[in-house]
Scaffold this motif. Structure first.
Motif, PDB file in Angstrom:
ATOM      1  N   ALA A 198      10.744  -0.343   5.836  1.00  0.00           N
ATOM      2  CA  ALA A 198       9.317  -0.659   5.871  1.00  0.00           C
ATOM      3  C   ALA A 198       8.563   0.123   4.805  1.00  0.00           C
ATOM      4  CB  ALA A 198       8.754  -0.354   7.255  1.00  0.00           C
ATOM      5  N   LYS A 199       8.971   1.362   4.598  1.00  0.00           N
ATOM      6  CA  LYS A 199       8.304   2.164   3.552  1.00  0.00           C
ATOM      7  C   LYS A 199       8.522   1.542   2.186  1.00  0.00           C
ATOM      8  CE  LYS A 199      10.172   5.736   1.737  1.00  0.00           C
ATOM      9  NZ  LYS A 199      10.750   7.075   1.412  1.00  0.00           N
ATOM     10  N   ASP A 200       9.750   1.104   1.917  1.00  0.00           N
ATOM     11  CA  ASP A 200      10.040   0.529   0.600  1.00  0.00           C
ATOM     12  C   ASP A 200       9.319  -0.804   0.386  1.00  0.00           C
ATOM     13  OD1 ASP A 200      11.670   2.673   0.092  1.00  0.00           O
ATOM     14  OD2 ASP A 200      13.519   1.650   0.707  1.00  0.00           O
ATOM     15  N   GLN A 201       9.045  -1.531   1.438  1.00  0.00           N
ATOM     16  CA  GLN A 201       8.411  -2.859   1.333  1.00  0.00           C
ATOM     17  C   GLN A 201       6.888  -2.811   1.482  1.00  0.00           C
ATOM     18  OE1 GLN A 201      10.313  -5.113   4.425  1.00  0.00           O
ATOM     19  NE2 GLN A 201      12.259  -5.360   3.290  1.00  0.00           N
ATOM     20  N   ALA A 202       6.359  -1.606   1.724  1.00  0.00           N
ATOM     21  CA  ALA A 202       4.933  -1.495   2.079  1.00  0.00           C
ATOM     22  C   ALA A 202       4.018  -2.069   1.001  1.00  0.00           C
ATOM     23  CB  ALA A 202       4.599  -0.047   2.353  1.00  0.00           C
ATOM     24  N   GLN A 203       3.065  -2.896   1.438  1.00  0.00           N
ATOM     25  CA  GLN A 203       1.970  -3.427   0.609  1.00  0.00           C
ATOM     26  C   GLN A 203       0.703  -3.397   1.457  1.00  0.00           C
ATOM     27  OE1 GLN A 203       2.783  -7.274  -1.087  1.00  0.00           O
ATOM     28  NE2 GLN A 203       4.910  -6.763  -1.564  1.00  0.00           N
ATOM     29  N   GLY A 204      -0.447  -3.448   0.777  1.00  0.00           N
ATOM     30  CA  GLY A 204      -1.694  -3.344   1.519  1.00  0.00           C
ATOM     31  C   GLY A 204      -1.873  -1.899   1.983  1.00  0.00           C
ATOM     32  N   GLY A 205      -2.218  -1.672   3.247  1.00  0.00           N
ATOM     33  CA  GLY A 205      -2.403  -0.322   3.722  1.00  0.00           C
ATOM     34  C   GLY A 205      -2.818  -0.278   5.175  1.00  0.00           C
ATOM     35  N   ILE A 206      -2.955   0.932   5.681  1.00  0.00           N
ATOM     36  CA  ILE A 206      -3.397   1.119   7.058  1.00  0.00           C
ATOM     37  C   ILE A 206      -4.902   0.860   7.113  1.00  0.00           C
ATOM     38  CG2 ILE A 206      -3.971   3.571   6.933  1.00  0.00           C
ATOM     39  CD1 ILE A 206      -1.897   1.999   9.704  1.00  0.00           C
ATOM     40  N   ALA A 207      -5.385   0.362   8.192  1.00  0.00           N
ATOM     41  CA  ALA A 207      -6.818   0.071   8.345  1.00  0.00           C
ATOM     42  C   ALA A 207      -7.543   1.350   8.744  1.00  0.00           C
ATOM     43  CB  ALA A 207      -7.029  -1.009   9.390  1.00  0.00           C
ATOM     44  N   SER A 208      -8.661   1.645   8.075  1.00  0.00           N
ATOM     45  CA  SER A 208      -9.458   2.824   8.406  1.00  0.00           C
ATOM     46  C   SER A 208     -10.018   2.687   9.809  1.00  0.00           C
ATOM     47  CB  SER A 208     -10.595   2.995   7.393  1.00  0.00           C
ATOM     48  OG  SER A 208     -11.466   1.861   7.454  1.00  0.00           O
ATOM     49  N   LEU A 209     -10.210   3.847  10.469  1.00  0.00           N
ATOM     50  CA  LEU A 209     -10.689   3.878  11.860  1.00  0.00           C
ATOM     51  C   LEU A 209     -12.046   4.583  11.890  1.00  0.00           C
ATOM     52  CD1 LEU A 209     -10.099   3.389  14.902  1.00  0.00           C
ATOM     53  CD2 LEU A 209      -9.045   5.683  14.918  1.00  0.00           C
TER      54      LEU A 209
END
Length: 322
Positions: free
Chosen positions: A232-243
């Protein structure tokens, strides 16, 4: 004793002419005869010395004298031997008193067995031997956070992000809001949701910290195995949503430009997204945004590593099942 005879052997001559007391041979006798107490003198009944001497008595007397001399010699030898033994004993005692006893003790101690292996086996059976095995190495903390089978410690917002603030060195950040969800895609922006879902993400835990108009949300995606997290780390795109919430307004939403990071350890992938609460775009010269983002990423890594260390330590002290 010597006796003189007159001419023609007519009898003994006891003195010179006209002098009856004269005794030219020194043989004057006391009253009572010739002195019968001396065995060499003739008895009174034989004044001329013609009777034969008592050779048996003479032999007995000589033998008695010989025996007395022999006993004296034997007794003297015994006394001499006793004296020599006493001298030797005294020398031994003296030597022991000046260190001989210590040497004897040292020799005796040196002859004592120094271990149970030196003791004789009275039964004649071979002594038991025990294999010398090296102690097992301590458990690897990462093993406990690389698989859900071992990672059994409590997991949630309060365990990963405890307290109301975070202190890193001389920097203090306030915590505003936290949340967790098993719908991993709902905690993401862009293509990251599909990446987490395709790798069987179990849950996402988020927390937001802020300081001086800068806010950063850190999100931790949890997987069953380390291999899934790495993929999942190698394929990561976009990002986590801010809270947002807890005194922090919405930030880092399009079209704002924010700083994002991605990393992983064990079965955990952790993300950050940080920027200005005013909506201002982040540029490389904004050191405050980078600093808080790096501090939160470092703190999250330490929290995950601490889980592994705590569980490894507990496993090392557990009793071995029979």
């Amino acid at each position: 004793m010597s006796f003189g005879h007159g001419q023609g052997g007519q009898g003994p001559s006891w003195g010179g002419p006209g002098s009856p007391d004269h005794d030219p041979y020194g043989a004057r006798q006391s009253q009572g005869g010739y002195g019968s107490q001396d065995p060499y003198d003739p008895p009174a009944s034989d004044p001329y010395g013609t009777q034969t001497p008592d050779w048996a008595a003479l032999a007995d007397a000589s033998a008695a004298r010989t025996r007395r001399k022999r006993w004296l010699l034997v007794g003297g030898g015994v006394l001499a031997t006793g004296a020599v033994a006493a001298i030797v004993a005294t020398a031994v005692v003296s030597m022991n008193g000046t260190g001989g006893a210590d040497r004897g003790t040292e020799n005796a101690a040196g002859q004592l067995p120094t271990s149970s292996a030196d003791l004789p086996n009275q039964n004649g059976e071979p002594a038991p031997s025990f294999p010398s095995a090296a102690p097992l190495p301590p458990p690897d903390p990462k093993d406990f956070i690389s698989s859900a089978d071992k990672d059994k410690a409590p997991l949630g917002e309060d365990t990963l992000f405890p307290g109301k603030k975070l202190t890193m060195g001389d920097r203090v950040y306030l915590k505003s809001a936290t949340t967790s969800t098993t719908n991993c895609a709902a905690a993401t922006q862009g293509a990251l949701g599909s990446v987490l879902a395709s790798n069987s993400c179990d849950q996402v835990i988020r927390a937001t910290y802020h300081k001086d108009g800068v806010a950063v949300t850190v999100g931790v995606a949890v997987f069953e195995r380390e291999a899934q997290a790495l993929k999942a780390k190698d394929q990561a795109q976009g990002g986590i949503a801010s809270l947002s919430g807890g005194g922090v307004d919405t930030f880092c939403r399009a079209p704002s430009v924010c700083r994002k990071t991605t990393n992983s350890y064990g079965r955990y992938v952790y993300f950050t997204v940080g920027g200005f609460t005013s909506g201002k775009n982040v540029v490389k010269s904004d050191k405050d945004v980078y600093a808080i983002g790096d501090d939160l990423a470092e703190f999250t890594f330490r929290q995950i590593l601490g889980r592994g260390q705590a569980q490894a330590s507990a496993a090392a002290t557990e009793p071995v099942a029979p």
